[in-house]
Design an enzyme around this catalytic site. Structure first.
Site, mmCIF file in Angstrom:
data_model
loop_
_atom_site.group_PDB
_atom_site.id
_atom_site.type_symbol
_atom_site.label_atom_id
_atom_site.label_comp_id
_atom_site.label_asym_id
_atom_site.label_seq_id
_atom_site.Cartn_x
_atom_site.Cartn_y
_atom_site.Cartn_z
ATOM 1 N N SER A 41 40.458 38.194 38.667
ATOM 2 C CA SER A 41 39.663 37.892 39.862
ATOM 3 C C SER A 41 38.166 38.037 39.641
ATOM 4 C CB SER A 41 40.085 38.804 41.021
ATOM 5 O OG SER A 41 39.928 40.173 40.677
ATOM 6 N N ASP A 329 33.599 43.980 48.089
ATOM 7 C CA ASP A 329 34.841 44.440 48.708
ATOM 8 C C ASP A 329 35.371 45.646 47.946
ATOM 9 O OD1 ASP A 329 36.074 43.485 46.403
ATOM 10 O OD2 ASP A 329 36.863 41.678 47.346
ATOM 11 N N HIS A 332 35.388 44.332 44.008
ATOM 12 C CA HIS A 332 34.555 43.297 43.391
ATOM 13 C C HIS A 332 33.076 43.435 43.743
ATOM 14 C CE1 HIS A 332 38.676 41.615 43.781
ATOM 15 N NE2 HIS A 332 38.438 41.267 42.530
#
Length: 366
Positions: A41, A329, A332
């Protein structure tokens, strides 16, 4: 940039313009023929949007609030991610498009893969047992398909030359470490060694496979201090970083450094740059105000302790001064942090990119 302690003015300059669109990928000014991206991600630009049943998605608000047109693209960010900025430094518009989107979203030239593709998938791992999305091994299989397409479009000689001069960027390993930690909250030395050896062995196979497919220039992004992300902090009663996760990241990063040195001495023509996201994030945590940050523990978007107990969902609150937050978040970085990392890894000192920085790798025509 000589080091990451340089002026922080670039934090406040957005690269967003009205003419930028999701699948544009202009390589005319690029310093390398193509960019191929693999990983999790930290590098995903929307592949998971196309995976039914995947829980590792970010194609909804508030993600993308600072992306052109405020569009959630599947990036785990309020704007661009680190790969976007590294691509920009290489002369591209931003990251190449997600591989799973190229069927009908972009130009035929890009669909052939001659300008690059992004195979990264949120939740994926180096090990096949990590996550339920597109593992690194599967991503390499996707690249093999694109390589075959390129060979059919041009001569084998031209395809070999194009691939050998392109950059192969890999940002992976964090999910494998999280998965191991989930099963082993307090592992002993023997368990840690076995895990790291297994992870590095799989990584070795992946790098060799890419080399055999023609890759010669490798941009490796190491694992950041995972224990300092908002989610692990929320698990610690004291609210401090979880040391075990940081120790695992350091052990893995050190092993990868040795691995790359060893492989490059044996594989003719192989060159590499290891970008240290670990040192980049650590430097921000140690020197927040000097680098324009006011918050390095709590996520901008989320809920619960440190906004780290749930992801950035549509019903979550998010901060207004996002350029001053380290984390977007629970796991990240923000657009601002990714931009800072891009500068440090592309043209920074040995503290942030070794044995050469990415710019030197890009400009190496030997």
């Amino acid at each position: 940039m000589a080091s990451s302690s340089s002026s922080s003015s670039f934090f406040f300059v957005l690269l967003f313009g009205g003419g930028l669109f999701l699948f544009s990928f202009d390589a005319e000014a690029a310093r390398v023929p193509a960019l191929y991206v693999f990983g999790d991600s930290t590098a995903d630009v929307g592949n998971n949007n196309y995976l039914e049943g995947s829980h590792a998605k970010a194609n909804f608000p508030h993600n993308g609030v600072d992306f052109p047109l405020s569009r959630p693209t599947g990036r785990f960010s309020n704007g661009y991610n680190g790969v976007d900025f590294l691509a920009i430094h290489m002369g591209f518009r931003r990251s190449p498009p997600p591989f799973l989107s190229i069927g009908n979203k972009i130009s035929h030239q890009t669909m052939r893969g001659t300008k690059g593709a992004n195979f990264a998938s949120g939740g994926s791992g180096i090990l096949d047992s990590t996550g339920s999305t597109i593992t690194t091994r599967k991503q390499i299989q996707y690249f093999a398909t694109i390589r075959s397409n390129i060979t059919m479009q041009v001569s084998t000689e031209k395809a070999t030359l194009l691939i050998s001069k392109s950059i192969f960027l890999i940002s992976a390993g964090g999910n494998d470490i999280f998965a191991f930690f989930t099963q082993n909250k307090a592992p002993n030395e023997s368990q840690v060694k076995q895990f790291i050896d297994t992870l590095v062995s799989a990584y070795t196979d992946h790098l060799k496979e890419l080399y055999n497919l023609g890759a010669r220039k490798f941009s490796i992004i190491d694992v950041p201090p995972l224990g300092c992300c908002p989610y692990p902090r929320s698990l610690n009663p004291m609210g401090s970083c979880l040391d075990i996760l940081n120790e695992l990241a350091l052990r893995f990063n050190s092993a990868v450094s040795v691995l790359l040195h060893d492989l490059s001495s044996k594989m003719q023509g192989m060159k590499y740059s290891i970008g240290s996201s670990y040192n980049v994030v650590s430097n921000i945590i140690k020197n927040p105000s000097a680098l324009g940050y006011k918050e390095v523990k709590t996520a901008c978007c989320g809920s619960g302790k440190f906004n780290g107990q749930s992801g950035c969902m549509p019903n979550a609150t998010y901060c207004s001064d996002r350029h001053r937050y380290l984390y977007w978040d629970m796991l990240h970085p923000t657009h601002a942090t990714s931009k800072y990392a891009g500068v440090a890894i592309y043209e920074g000192s040995l503290s942030f990119a070794a044995p050469i920085n990415l710019r030197q790798l890009v400009e190496d025509n030997s």
